[in-house]
Design a protein around this motif. Sequence first.
Motif, PDB file in Angstrom:
ATOM      1  N   ALA A   1     -16.229  17.758  10.470  1.00 18.42           N
ATOM      2  CA  ALA A   1     -14.858  17.569  10.959  1.00 18.42           C
ATOM      3  C   ALA A   1     -14.263  16.264  10.446  1.00 18.42           C
ATOM      4  N   LYS A   2     -15.089  15.245  10.319  1.00 20.53           N
ATOM      5  CA  LYS A   2     -14.608  13.956   9.835  1.00 20.53           C
ATOM      6  C   LYS A   2     -14.140  14.063   8.390  1.00 20.53           C
ATOM      7  N   ILE A   3     -14.887  14.815   7.578  1.00 22.64           N
ATOM      8  CA  ILE A   3     -14.480  14.981   6.178  1.00 22.64           C
ATOM      9  C   ILE A   3     -13.202  15.801   6.095  1.00 22.64           C
ATOM     10  N   GLU A   4     -13.146  16.863   6.900  1.00 20.22           N
ATOM     11  CA  GLU A   4     -11.947  17.712   6.867  1.00 20.22           C
ATOM     12  C   GLU A   4     -10.709  16.958   7.344  1.00 20.22           C
TER      13      GLU A   4
ATOM     14  N   LYS B   1     -12.868  17.466  -1.106  1.00 22.75           N
ATOM     15  CA  LYS B   1     -13.324  17.863   0.235  1.00 22.75           C
ATOM     16  C   LYS B   1     -14.344  19.011   0.150  1.00 22.75           C
ATOM     17  N   GLN B   2     -14.049  19.981  -0.721  1.00 18.91           N
ATOM     18  CA  GLN B   2     -14.946  21.125  -0.815  1.00 18.91           C
ATOM     19  C   GLN B   2     -16.333  20.701  -1.327  1.00 18.91           C
ATOM     20  N   VAL B   3     -16.306  19.775  -2.302  1.00 20.41           N
ATOM     21  CA  VAL B   3     -17.585  19.304  -2.841  1.00 20.41           C
ATOM     22  C   VAL B   3     -18.358  18.526  -1.795  1.00 20.41           C
ATOM     23  N   MET B   4     -17.672  17.616  -1.083  1.00 22.44           N
ATOM     24  CA  MET B   4     -18.338  16.807  -0.065  1.00 22.44           C
ATOM     25  C   MET B   4     -18.814  17.684   1.102  1.00 22.44           C
ATOM     26  N   LEU B   5     -17.980  18.648   1.478  1.00 23.32           N
ATOM     27  CA  LEU B   5     -18.382  19.541   2.575  1.00 23.32           C
ATOM     28  C   LEU B   5     -19.626  20.348   2.193  1.00 23.32           C
ATOM     29  N   ALA B   6     -19.646  20.805   0.952  1.00 23.90           N
ATOM     30  CA  ALA B   6     -20.828  21.566   0.517  1.00 23.90           C
ATOM     31  C   ALA B   6     -22.072  20.695   0.532  1.00 23.90           C
ATOM     32  N   GLN B   7     -21.932  19.439   0.032  1.00 19.88           N
ATOM     33  CA  GLN B   7     -23.089  18.542   0.050  1.00 19.88           C
ATOM     34  C   GLN B   7     -23.535  18.234   1.472  1.00 19.88           C
TER      35      GLN B   7
END
Length: 928
Positions: A830-833, A843-849
């Motif tokens: 949620a913090k990244i989003e 965001k998509q890359v960080m969320l996947a990681q």
Amino acid sequence: MTTIENASTRTTAPKRLGGAASRPVLRPFVVGAICRRDLARYFTNVAGYVFIVLFIATSSVAAFWPEAFFANNLATLGQLNELMPYLLLLFIPAITMSVWADERRQGTEELLLTLPARDLEVVLGKYLAALGIYTAALGFLAFGLTLVLAWLGRPDLGVLLSTFLGYWLMGGMLLALGMVASLLSGNVTVAFILGALFCAVPVFAELLGGLSSTEGARAIEAASVPAQFREFGRGVVPISGVCYFIGLAAAMLYVNVALVGRRHWAGGEKSSGLWGHALVRILAVIVAVLSLQTLVARAGWRPDLSAERLNTLSDESRSLIKNLPSDRPVFIEAFFSPEVPREYVEAKQNLVGLLKEFDALGGQKIQLNLVEAERFSEEARRAEQQYGIAPRNVFTASEGRQGFDEILMGVAFTSGPEQVVIPFFDRGLPVEYELTRSIRTVAGAGRRKVGILDTDVGMLGRFDFRSMAQNREWQVVTELRKQYEVTSVSADSEIPADLDALIVPQPSSLTQPQIDNLVAYVQSGGPTLLFMDPLPQFDRSPQMNLAPTQPKEQPGGMFGGGPPPEPKGDLTPLLELLGIEWPQTEIVWNPYNPHPKFTELPPEYVFISPSSGAPDAFNPKDPITSGLQELIVLFGGYVRPRVGGGPDFTPLLRTNEEGGIVRFESLTTPGFFGIDIDPDRAVHIATGQDYTLAARIEGDAPATTDEDEDADGEGEGEGEEKKAEARGIHALVVMDLDLISDGFFQLRQSGSEEFEFDNVTFVLNAVDSLVGDDSFIDLRKQRRRHRTLTLLEERDRAFEAERLEQEAEAEKEANEQLDAARARMDEKIAKIEANEELDDRTKQVMLAQVREVEQRRLTVAEANIEDAKRRKIEESFAAKERQIRAIRGRVRLAAAIIPPLPALILGIVVAIVRSRRENRGATPTRLA
């Protein structure tokens, strides 16, 4: 010697057994004087109390220390009963070794035998003294053991009384035998060894029957001490056993008298002839005693001291015999083998004894013919040809061998055109109930009609495509045929209204039209017994197609072929009519298990018993269940009244509040041949509430609505007529089909002492109640009460409740930790989003990681949390086992200390008193 010297001044008659006719045969004051002398010598000696304390302590350890005592969970002396004959091999010679040998050692034998006392009076005096010593020791033992059993549970005092009577008679006979050994030696040690050897002959004679199957070996086995005592341990006092022990004791006393009297003629000219004459007389006395015992055994007198009095005709049987029509006598022919294996001796004695009682009470109304039929004899051939009573191969196991014996034990009842045949009486069959029911059936005017609905269960037998074989009808059907006219009923058409009762196994397997026909029958007031099961287990495997959530089995089984079957219907109309709810995917589990020997059974094996802590486990007000002791349900469901109301709902079977439910999908996995049960993946949900496993449903059926009438095209008058014809609901619902499977009938027939359930009794009572014939219900419920160790059961339930609480806490803690781990992952996501500085691709890359990393962490955390939870659960199991072992250790310690304590205290008091008397008048300097 003062008492005997005073007794000797009263007469100067010679000591021989002959004499003037005016002299009394036996002088009690002489016998009493000798008896008091020996008793005083024994009980004023501390060594005598040492032997008594050792005997009591050894017997207590034998009774309560074996693990089998706790595994059987019965407040009885079953372990001691098996070992007592062998314990007496040590204690009896310890009493008798000094009876004669000590007289020679101390030089008092000549003085004793030259007194004006007959040989018989001397022998009786010494025997009564030895018997008094044994009686005192046995009295201390009886008091201590009864106290311990009363502390642990509620023992049957009548059974204990007959048991100790058997101990007393057994010891009395061995005492007379031990006195013979003491007469043959002047050395106390040699007398002890000879006494043990002599007593070992009748005790170990039982082993001969295990080494050979010949009739002679079996006869010797039946005449052994353990075989003659066995019925005393069950609460029965067989007069034949009393005659056996008393008769052999009298014969051995005669041997004592003959050996004492040998001094009158030994060494004379006719001594060799007198020895032979004495030997012949001794053998004649022994043969006469055994012959008398055989005659008494044939008479079958066996008073029953147990609380249940199962070996005495009940009031129901007496009333039946009294009301038999005198113009239609009942002819009974019983065929049985002259000799049967040890395991079937009690069954044969019960059968023959009760048949004789029926014959004696019935007079001309009952004609009895007892036939002893050898194998291949004319009588055995007639029994098979005329009645179908054939020899049965039975498994026997004894100390020396295991194998099969072929025996005959069947009964035929005939009255006019009616005939009932019981081909074989297994050990577990309730003899009086079977006899009473058979007599009433053949003497009655007609049989009630019971129908069995033809469902996918196939209770009446059908071809099984899985095994490619024809299945036999269930044993419950065979049992019902003994009393009722049993017929198959099809559900494809209207169910006949002339049935006295209808049994419906697994109605969820019916199609919708069949369910509609069943609903119409139930709504019309037809008496119905419904068996509904979420997971049927008969035939030792899960029945995939019979589970209500599973589709019907394809025609041809696994090989296929034929059109697809019509699907199962909706059972909701039937449930609504009955006013009940049945969660078809929920299976009841409960931790209560009164059989420590079988702790590996899964908790889905639910034991129903008043000792479980549920006071209404068996409804005490309903005749079907009142008086039942224990019943087991295998992977059964539960039923509850519908919220909207309906007919009267009366629970019959209920669990305690310590269990819960397990869902069908978590307990089962698909297998090659159907459903496999996987206990490791089952999730047991503890609900803290009790469950109803069987119920009686009676009352008015729901009224037919106008919409239903209009839909059927019926007028108002016709609808009122149908409503007037409704007789109300009259049904019994049982939430387990396995409760009537063949396994429970086989357990009942085998007479299993580990598993003695009331499943069969409950089902037969339910059918009788629906039919409206209660005449056999009370009689059928009569069986030996399962008197458990209530103290240990209460402690075990407390430990189990504590363990379940710890398990629930471990489950809760694990779930909290998992929720926290998932919350941390969700927080990072949620913090990244929520970070608006990042573009969508970043965001998509960080969320996947983050998801990949956190998912790995979560997987590791879940494994660690699951391992920690498992360790805590295992620790709770281990803690419970340690607590149970500690309780058992305290019980063993108390059982070893409490019984010998009174005798020990009395011995200490005697030692102190004797020491003071010995030191009385002594100078202080001498004592110093």
